[in-house]
Design an enzyme around this catalytic site. Sequence first.
Site, PDB file in Angstrom:
ATOM      1  N   CYS A 707       0.809  -1.216   0.000  1.00 27.14           N
ATOM      2  CA  CYS A 707       0.000   0.000   0.000  1.00 27.14           C
ATOM      3  C   CYS A 707       0.841   1.264   0.000  1.00 27.14           C
ATOM      4  CB  CYS A 707      -0.959  -0.010   1.188  1.00 27.14           C
ATOM      5  SG  CYS A 707      -0.160  -0.063   2.806  1.00 27.14           S
ATOM      6  N   HIS A 751      -2.577   0.601   6.898  1.00 30.38           N
ATOM      7  CA  HIS A 751      -2.786   0.959   5.487  1.00 30.38           C
ATOM      8  C   HIS A 751      -2.345   2.397   5.260  1.00 30.38           C
ATOM      9  CE1 HIS A 751      -4.440   0.285   1.543  1.00 30.38           C
ATOM     10  NE2 HIS A 751      -5.246   1.349   1.622  1.00 30.38           N
ATOM     11  N   ASP A 767      -7.577   6.153  -2.845  1.00 27.70           N
ATOM     12  CA  ASP A 767      -6.818   4.973  -2.434  1.00 27.70           C
ATOM     13  C   ASP A 767      -6.351   4.229  -3.679  1.00 27.70           C
ATOM     14  OD1 ASP A 767      -5.667   2.822  -1.261  1.00 27.70           O
ATOM     15  OD2 ASP A 767      -7.428   2.187  -0.118  1.00 27.70           O
TER      16      ASP A 767
END
Length: 943
Positions: A707, A751, A767
């Site tokens: 991520c 994250h 995202d």
Amino acid sequence: MHPEPVRNRPSSFVLRPTRLGLAFLGLIVVTLVGCVNYALGLGYAVTFLLGGVWVATAAQAYRAGRAVTATLDPPAEAIAGTEAGFVARVTSAGPDGVVVVRARRGRQRAEAVLHVGAGAAASAILPVHAPVRGPLTLTLVQVAALDRLSLWEARRTLPVPEPLIVFPAPEVNAPPPPSRRAPGLGEGTERTRGDEDFSGLRAYVPGDLPQQISWRHAARTGNLLTRETDAPASTVLALDWADTAALGNPEARLARLAAWVNWARQTNTPFRLTLPGVTVPTGSGEAHARLALTALAQHAPQPVPPPRTVEPPAPLPGAPLRFTLLALAFSLAPAALRQPLWITLLAAGVLGYRAARTRRPLPAPPTLLLGLVAGVAAVLLQARFGTLLGRDAGTALLVLLVALKAAETRTRRDARLLALLGLFVTLTHFFFGQGPLAAAHAALSVLLLLAALGGWVAPCEPRPLRPVLRLSAQALPLAALLFVLFPRPDGPLWQLPVQDSRTGLADEISAGDFASLAQSRAVAFRADFTSPLPAPEERYWRGPVYEAYDGLRWTQVQVRGLPPGIESFGPSVTYTLTLEPSGKPWLLALDTPSSLPPGTALTSAFQAVALRPSMTRTRYTLQSRAARLGVSENPARLNFDRQLPAGESPRARALAADWQALEPGARVQAALRFLRTGGFTYTLSPPTLPERDRVDAFLFGTRRGFCEHYAAAFAFLMRAAGVPARIVGGYLGGEVNPDGGYLIVRQQDAHAWTEVWLPGQGWVRVDPTAVIAPARVNADLPTALSHPSATVAPAPTPLHRAALRLDALQNRWNTWIAGYDGSQQRELLARVGVEQIGGITALVVGAGLLGLALLPLLLGTRHPSPADPAARALETLTRRLRLPRAPGETATAYAQRAAVQYPAQAEAIAAALQAYHAARYAPDRNAETLRQLRAAVQRVRRR
């Protein structure tokens, strides 16, 4: 004459804590302050249990004190330089227990400890050192009943016995006594002057005794005549002070005479003793010998007692010391899971060596060596942790110091101190965890350590845990009451530094950081919602915001200026976060918090933070709503969030430059399209990127990342395209526990995503990981790694469902035991009709509970004050002299005893006694006589 035995008379006793009891109370106060500061729920429980034990032992001592009677019998005789063995006899009409009989002679103290069975009697020798001949006067005699742990004593003062005459020590290997002709006790043909038979009359000579005058003859003739007597002549032992003139030293002369008297007593030889100014007539037998020895003991001048040498302490009994070391080792054991290995091995070795010394004669380690070990350990811990004041270094050093203290334990006081230190160390484990296992260990440690304390009171107890279990059962009701009602503050008093953080988030990030954290299933926090759970795509838990980029890592910044606005819309979501200890201040709220609890704030980057870092498990209740963030953002901040290092990743810069002609929203979509169609892979083990041109290496080379790789690359592209961008760290998702209806967010859920600022919209969450692996948003991390395009997570296995049930129990434990705080307390009290506890109410409740805990001390240590003012003045005199008045002792007898004890103040004491009699018994007593009495008492100096 033998001194009369001392018997206790009906009188009130004093209930007060022993020195150990005061130290125990000090431990309770210290641990309570620590629990208040660090919100240690289990610490509260253990502390209140110890407080309940403290109160229960007071009641135990009170009952024992009421049932005890005692006598103190003096020895038949005492010899100078030896111990005078007074015989203490104690009878108990109550339960079995320990009774101590104490005697004081000036600064010298002696005591006898007796173990008395229920309804039984016991006796023991109370040794009082008699350094020199002459009267041995005890200034204080007491009998005290103890509780099982020796925390309290019910003490009663006994009358002081008559002075015991200490005979002089006889000379060793003395020469034979001299023999000479003297009036004897036998029959013979020769006569000599004596006092046995009448031999005739003679004219009166001044100085003749009246009983020798013949008063019948004087009545008939008018002349005074004196009767003469004689006795059979025999060879008897005539002991004379002059026979020892060659020795010179008076004490040596008395020692020789004492040896001769003992020889005569052993051989039943009649003897006579002549001393300067004193003559013991001819006689024999035990009583006659004691009479002669008493004359020798009282010969003037009396010798000055020599300074008594301090004797080394007697060796400690092995069994209770080994049990204490075992209990201590058990209490220290959890520290081995977190402290350096060398600390564990060193502490274990020291405790093992001390235990071995109880079975075989091994040398004690020098104090200098122990100090050197402690110093070196402190230096090494400082080098490893950077401080000795932090949680990890401080507890590790404490474990070692306690072990070193065990190595130098020589007295009973030291051994009892080890048990108290073990209790303190037990509570320090709660800094690292307060789960059920920690609670079980703490409960067993407390029982073992209390049993170790009791072992020094009753070493012969066959089942040492049984009385401690009974005592703990008596303490539980008060402990439970205190645990529920004792006010819990909302914030700490101070903060303890923590060297290592358990959270998955740091103050800065770079490629690869989150990938390593994703392998941990440790719980980061739990979230309990009062409304339906938010959808998976809305479970973004916002943490630190990273805006400064140097080409290698992203870090947080503080941008000055007015805070940007928040335009909330949509329904409100209320939830409670239970954060695990992290040492970080962020709260990890859902975007975006609209209501924050006390002690927290919202930064200019819309991050919810606590004013102090979280050192323990903490609960916060928050509200969140959907919102537009920073529509009117500070231009300086927007300019900062467009900056990139010069010359960094030119290919990525060139790619983003082609999008600058597009609208800002279109630039975002262009970058997402590039990632979606570029053949990128979501992986937990991406290749290592170079330190230069990392974004180029990732976007046009490896194309494999986690991520933080995608968030960092996307933020770089947006800045290169002229769109303000930054990275937000936090957590995504969370596992629903059906047994509790709450979310479990683990470290593997850590994250990173991107925020871009768009005109008219403010900061918008983007995202990029969701483009590569949609399952990361819709399902969970393991599903995203194996099936990136999955829309739901697979059904849990039976084993996983069992683990969720255990977690539900753990969550309830955290809520109502380990994490029981002010909010839970207010909620619980509201259920029973008490709306709130705080302010004056908290102070009143706290003071009432403290008074309940201290009730035995407040009631037991207060003497009833006499109603008569003159009697109160006499009581003041006893306190000034620190010489208590014995039960039934008259004021005159007390003044005489006090004058003997303090001869320098004899005149002032006599004046106070005279004023007392005038103020209490004179027919014309008035306020003036009472004022004179008080003034006379004040003239007696305090001791």
